[in-house]
Design a protein around this motif. Structure first.
Motif, PDB file in Angstrom:
ATOM      1  N   ALA A  21       0.811  -1.213   0.000  1.00  0.00           N
ATOM      2  CA  ALA A  21       0.000   0.000   0.000  1.00  0.00           C
ATOM      3  C   ALA A  21       0.848   1.269   0.000  1.00  0.00           C
ATOM      4  N   CYS A  22       2.177   1.127  -0.055  1.00  0.00           N
ATOM      5  CA  CYS A  22       3.049   2.294  -0.099  1.00  0.00           C
ATOM      6  C   CYS A  22       4.277   1.932  -0.933  1.00  0.00           C
ATOM      7  N   THR A  23       5.285   2.769  -0.932  1.00  0.00           N
ATOM      8  CA  THR A  23       6.502   2.456  -1.692  1.00  0.00           C
ATOM      9  C   THR A  23       7.757   2.554  -0.835  1.00  0.00           C
ATOM     10  N   THR A  24       7.612   2.554   0.465  1.00  0.00           N
ATOM     11  CA  THR A  24       8.768   2.790   1.329  1.00  0.00           C
ATOM     12  C   THR A  24       9.767   1.639   1.330  1.00  0.00           C
ATOM     13  N   CYS A  25       9.385   0.460   0.871  1.00  0.00           N
ATOM     14  CA  CYS A  25      10.306  -0.682   0.831  1.00  0.00           C
ATOM     15  C   CYS A  25      10.889  -0.896  -0.564  1.00  0.00           C
ATOM     16  N   HIS A  26      10.800   0.107  -1.398  1.00  0.00           N
ATOM     17  CA  HIS A  26      11.308   0.039  -2.771  1.00  0.00           C
ATOM     18  C   HIS A  26      12.790  -0.328  -2.796  1.00  0.00           C
ATOM     19  N   VAL A  27      13.143  -1.289  -3.652  1.00  0.00           N
ATOM     20  CA  VAL A  27      14.537  -1.644  -3.892  1.00  0.00           C
ATOM     21  C   VAL A  27      14.774  -1.709  -5.401  1.00  0.00           C
ATOM     22  N   ILE A  28      16.027  -1.608  -5.776  1.00  0.00           N
ATOM     23  CA  ILE A  28      16.422  -1.768  -7.171  1.00  0.00           C
ATOM     24  C   ILE A  28      17.210  -3.072  -7.250  1.00  0.00           C
ATOM     25  N   VAL A  29      16.748  -3.965  -8.090  1.00  0.00           N
ATOM     26  CA  VAL A  29      17.383  -5.276  -8.224  1.00  0.00           C
ATOM     27  C   VAL A  29      18.438  -5.167  -9.324  1.00  0.00           C
ATOM     28  N   ARG A  30      19.692  -5.149  -8.941  1.00  0.00           N
ATOM     29  CA  ARG A  30      20.802  -4.970  -9.881  1.00  0.00           C
ATOM     30  C   ARG A  30      21.170  -6.271 -10.588  1.00  0.00           C
ATOM     31  N   GLU A  31      20.972  -7.412  -9.931  1.00  0.00           N
ATOM     32  CA  GLU A  31      21.211  -8.720 -10.544  1.00  0.00           C
ATOM     33  C   GLU A  31      20.162  -9.696 -10.029  1.00  0.00           C
TER      34      GLU A  31
ATOM     35  N   PRO B  11      13.853   0.696 -14.240  1.00  0.00           N
ATOM     36  CA  PRO B  11      13.148  -0.443 -14.851  1.00  0.00           C
ATOM     37  C   PRO B  11      13.215  -1.730 -14.027  1.00  0.00           C
ATOM     38  N   ASN B  12      14.238  -1.882 -13.210  1.00  0.00           N
ATOM     39  CA  ASN B  12      14.374  -3.089 -12.396  1.00  0.00           C
ATOM     40  C   ASN B  12      14.032  -2.830 -10.923  1.00  0.00           C
ATOM     41  N   SER B  13      13.110  -1.897 -10.693  1.00  0.00           N
ATOM     42  CA  SER B  13      12.634  -1.603  -9.343  1.00  0.00           C
ATOM     43  C   SER B  13      11.558  -2.601  -8.928  1.00  0.00           C
ATOM     44  N   ARG B  14      11.529  -2.894  -7.637  1.00  0.00           N
ATOM     45  CA  ARG B  14      10.472  -3.733  -7.056  1.00  0.00           C
ATOM     46  C   ARG B  14      10.157  -3.206  -5.664  1.00  0.00           C
ATOM     47  N   LEU B  15       8.950  -3.503  -5.201  1.00  0.00           N
ATOM     48  CA  LEU B  15       8.630  -3.311  -3.797  1.00  0.00           C
ATOM     49  C   LEU B  15       9.127  -4.569  -3.097  1.00  0.00           C
ATOM     50  N   SER B  16      10.002  -4.405  -2.129  1.00  0.00           N
ATOM     51  CA  SER B  16      10.623  -5.588  -1.529  1.00  0.00           C
ATOM     52  C   SER B  16       9.623  -6.478  -0.800  1.00  0.00           C
ATOM     53  N   CYS B  17       8.480  -5.925  -0.415  1.00  0.00           N
ATOM     54  CA  CYS B  17       7.466  -6.746   0.254  1.00  0.00           C
ATOM     55  C   CYS B  17       6.702  -7.635  -0.726  1.00  0.00           C
TER      56      CYS B  17
ATOM     57  N   LYS C  46      17.762 -18.197  -7.367  1.00  0.00           N
ATOM     58  CA  LYS C  46      18.944 -17.462  -7.833  1.00  0.00           C
ATOM     59  C   LYS C  46      19.346 -16.381  -6.844  1.00  0.00           C
ATOM     60  N   ASP C  47      20.627 -16.095  -6.811  1.00  0.00           N
ATOM     61  CA  ASP C  47      21.160 -15.023  -5.969  1.00  0.00           C
ATOM     62  C   ASP C  47      20.753 -13.664  -6.535  1.00  0.00           C
ATOM     63  N   LEU C  48      20.698 -12.668  -5.670  1.00  0.00           N
ATOM     64  CA  LEU C  48      20.322 -11.307  -6.057  1.00  0.00           C
ATOM     65  C   LEU C  48      21.376 -10.312  -5.602  1.00  0.00           C
ATOM     66  N   VAL C  49      21.423  -9.192  -6.299  1.00  0.00           N
ATOM     67  CA  VAL C  49      22.147  -8.007  -5.833  1.00  0.00           C
ATOM     68  C   VAL C  49      21.119  -6.898  -5.817  1.00  0.00           C
ATOM     69  N   ILE C  50      20.947  -6.262  -4.664  1.00  0.00           N
ATOM     70  CA  ILE C  50      19.954  -5.196  -4.560  1.00  0.00           C
ATOM     71  C   ILE C  50      20.582  -3.915  -4.041  1.00  0.00           C
ATOM     72  N   GLU C  51      19.923  -2.836  -4.385  1.00  0.00           N
ATOM     73  CA  GLU C  51      20.289  -1.518  -3.882  1.00  0.00           C
ATOM     74  C   GLU C  51      19.054  -0.919  -3.227  1.00  0.00           C
ATOM     75  N   ILE C  52      19.217  -0.410  -2.029  1.00  0.00           N
ATOM     76  CA  ILE C  52      18.133   0.290  -1.351  1.00  0.00           C
ATOM     77  C   ILE C  52      18.306   1.768  -1.689  1.00  0.00           C
ATOM     78  N   PRO C  53      17.310   2.378  -2.332  1.00  0.00           N
ATOM     79  CA  PRO C  53      17.458   3.802  -2.681  1.00  0.00           C
ATOM     80  C   PRO C  53      17.702   4.655  -1.436  1.00  0.00           C
ATOM     81  N   ARG C  54      18.382   5.733  -1.640  1.00  0.00           N
ATOM     82  CA  ARG C  54      18.763   6.611  -0.530  1.00  0.00           C
ATOM     83  C   ARG C  54      17.547   7.273   0.123  1.00  0.00           C
ATOM     84  N   TYR C  55      16.503   7.530  -0.651  1.00  0.00           N
ATOM     85  CA  TYR C  55      15.329   8.236  -0.135  1.00  0.00           C
ATOM     86  C   TYR C  55      14.055   7.460  -0.440  1.00  0.00           C
ATOM     87  N   THR C  56      13.003   7.798   0.300  1.00  0.00           N
ATOM     88  CA  THR C  56      11.652   7.317   0.005  1.00  0.00           C
ATOM     89  C   THR C  56      10.746   8.539  -0.058  1.00  0.00           C
ATOM     90  N   ILE C  57       9.498   8.306  -0.421  1.00  0.00           N
ATOM     91  CA  ILE C  57       8.536   9.417  -0.435  1.00  0.00           C
ATOM     92  C   ILE C  57       7.970   9.689   0.953  1.00  0.00           C
TER      93      ILE C  57
END
Length: 112
Positions: free
Chosen positions: A47-57, A81-87, A94-105
């Motif tokens: 219901a929000c976007t605060t758990c947004h992550v970018i999946v690099r691999e 383009p490779n963003s997901r809500l982590s929830c 498969k293994d993942l590489v993720i980045e947590i964006p510096r900011y949220t809304i």
């Protein structure tokens, strides 16, 4: 168990780290289980976007996006383009590489 490599984030994971979690676990749950306290203001109810992550691999190994997640992602800070809500992104094998964006809304953080 798949490995999630978390790229450095100044608040949640300054040095970066690697964690493991069972297949079928959401990225958000895996992070929280390993004391990486990513924001999740809606308590993982999509219901929000605060758990947004970018999946690099490993993006294609995750479950498909549902329409609700896709609609919410349009409001996420730093959307890629490779963003997901982590929830809503569940681990496969498969293994993942993720980045947590510096900011949220989010204007104010909540303690969970």
């Amino acid at each position: 168990m798949p490995i999630i490599k978390i790229l450095p984030h100044p608040e949640y994971c300054p040095a970066g780290t690697e964690i493991t979690a069972p297949s079928g676990t959401s990225i958000c749950e895996a992070l929280l289980d390993h004391k990486i306290n990513i924001e999740h203001a809606c308590d993982m109810s999509c219901a929000c976007t605060t758990c947004h992550v970018i999946v690099r691999e490993g993006f294609n190994s995750l479950n498909d996006l549902e329409e609700t997640e896709e609609d919410l992602l349009d409001r996420a800070w730093g959307l890629e383009p490779n963003s997901r809500l982590s929830c809503q992104a569940f681990l496969a094998t498969k293994d993942l590489v993720i980045e947590i964006p510096r900011y949220t809304i989010n204007h104010a953080k909540e303690n969970h």
